[in-house]
Scaffold this active site. Structure first.
Site, PDB file in Angstrom:
ATOM      1  N   SER A  55      -2.685  71.579 -84.197  1.00  0.00           N
ATOM      2  CA  SER A  55      -3.314  70.259 -84.071  1.00  0.00           C
ATOM      3  C   SER A  55      -4.551  70.289 -84.495  1.00  0.00           C
ATOM      4  O   SER A  55      -5.474  71.263 -84.105  1.00  0.00           O
ATOM      5  CB  SER A  55      -2.762  69.631 -82.690  1.00  0.00           C
ATOM      6  OG  SER A  55      -1.507  69.493 -82.548  1.00  0.00           O
TER       7      SER A  55
HETATM    8  N1  SAH Z   1       0.683  72.411 -79.791  1.00  0.00           N
HETATM    9  C1  SAH Z   1       0.412  72.855 -81.031  1.00  0.00           C
HETATM   10  C2  SAH Z   1       1.094  71.999 -82.249  1.00  0.00           C
HETATM   11  C3  SAH Z   1       2.331  71.965 -82.358  1.00  0.00           C
HETATM   12  S1  SAH Z   1       3.091  71.332 -83.742  1.00  0.00           S
HETATM   13  C4  SAH Z   1      -0.902  73.363 -81.094  1.00  0.00           C
HETATM   14  O1  SAH Z   1      -1.377  73.796 -80.227  1.00  0.00           O
HETATM   15  O2  SAH Z   1      -1.705  73.104 -82.270  1.00  0.00           O
HETATM   16  C5  SAH Z   1       4.665  70.523 -83.005  1.00  0.00           C
HETATM   17  C6  SAH Z   1       5.519  71.686 -82.462  1.00  0.00           C
HETATM   18  O3  SAH Z   1       6.750  71.024 -81.843  1.00  0.00           O
HETATM   19  C7  SAH Z   1       6.194  72.546 -83.695  1.00  0.00           C
HETATM   20  O4  SAH Z   1       6.000  73.806 -83.371  1.00  0.00           O
HETATM   21  C8  SAH Z   1       7.597  71.994 -83.469  1.00  0.00           C
HETATM   22  O5  SAH Z   1       8.677  73.105 -83.898  1.00  0.00           O
HETATM   23  C9  SAH Z   1       7.872  71.649 -82.236  1.00  0.00           C
HETATM   24  N2  SAH Z   1       8.881  70.857 -81.745  1.00  0.00           N
HETATM   25  C10 SAH Z   1       9.427  69.663 -82.217  1.00  0.00           C
HETATM   26  N3  SAH Z   1      10.467  69.261 -81.718  1.00  0.00           N
HETATM   27  C11 SAH Z   1      10.636  70.079 -80.606  1.00  0.00           C
HETATM   28  C12 SAH Z   1      11.596  69.979 -79.592  1.00  0.00           C
HETATM   29  N4  SAH Z   1      12.533  69.255 -79.467  1.00  0.00           N
HETATM   30  N5  SAH Z   1      11.526  70.913 -78.783  1.00  0.00           N
HETATM   31  C13 SAH Z   1      10.688  71.786 -78.499  1.00  0.00           C
HETATM   32  N6  SAH Z   1       9.580  71.916 -79.587  1.00  0.00           N
HETATM   33  C14 SAH Z   1       9.691  70.825 -80.585  1.00  0.00           C
END
Ligand code: SAH
Length: 197
Positions: free
Chosen positions: A46
């Site tokens: 992010s």
């Molecule tokens: N928190 C991260 C950004 C994550 S991007 C950072 O520090 O930058 C979003 C993430 O959510 C992805 O890795 C994706 O695989 C995960 N995601 C999507 N749906 C999900 C679910 N149902 N359960 C767990 N993770 C999920």
């Protein structure tokens, strides 16, 4: 939303976190730009400003932030920021390889109060409930009730809600009688996907 991140604890956590170590080496030179970057598997780390904004919403004017749950660990950057503010951080990721990588990285970097788990975060993580704070790092079309139920009374939740490309970043502070909601910002997160892979 007028403005920036004013909470000093949040700014300090961002300052102290080596974001270049959370992205691929080829992207390390861009790690301190205020942009989202790819982390593989079609996912992104992010944008720091949004990480700050969401974190601030959870801790602003809270003396003792307590226990946090994050849905969507990705590369573990947001969890690392939360770990510097909360006593305990549980972060759930559905893509096995990302889960393993961020579990190992948060250990290597010494974030000992972060627990990275493999699973479907749309179910929350009942074993650790109730939480003082819940942060969704991926966007569902609709906020899952299961997550709301895992929030303490007085606990806070921040989540992007809506379809691909454009979502409302909503903020909830759970009351005895319900879940009053306000919109903080408009954002663009990857969508949540149910189940694991
Ligand atoms: N928190 C991260 C950004 C994550 S991007 C950072 O520090 O930058 C979003 C993430 O959510 C992805 O890795 C994706 O695989 C995960 N995601 C999507 N749906 C999900 C679910 N149902 N359960 C767990 N993770 C999920």
């Amino acid at each position: 939303m007028d403005s920036g991140i004013g909470d000093l604890r949040v700014l300090e956590a961002i300052r102290r976190t080596p974001r270049h170590l959370f992205v691929d080496e080829a992207l390390a030179s861009r790690a301190y730009e205020d942009v989202a970057l790819p982390i593989g598997h079609g996912q992104t780390i992010s944008q720091p400003f949004i990480v700050g904004l969401m974190t601030q919403a959870l801790v602003e004017n809270v003396e003792h932030p307590g226990k946090a749950l994050e849905i969507g660990t990705g590369c573990g950057y947001q969890a690392a920021i939360l770990s510097q503010l909360f006593d305990q951080v549980t972060s759930v990721e559905r893509i096995k390889e990302l889960y393993k990588r961020s579990r190992d990285l948060s250990f290597t970097l010494g974030y000992r109060n972060v627990q990275v788990l493999y699973g479907d975060g749309l179910q929350g993580w009942k074993e650790g409930a109730l939480y003082d704070a819940i942060l969704m790092a991926a966007a569902p079309e609709k906020l899952p009730d299961t997550l709301l139920e895992q929030l303490k009374i007085g606990g806070r939740l921040v989540a992007p809600i809506g379809g691909r490309g454009f979502q409302r970043l909503i903020f909830i502070e759970r009351q005895e009688g319900g879940y009053p909601q306000k919109v903080i910002e408009h954002v663009n997160f990857v969508p949540t996907v149910a189940g694991t892979e």
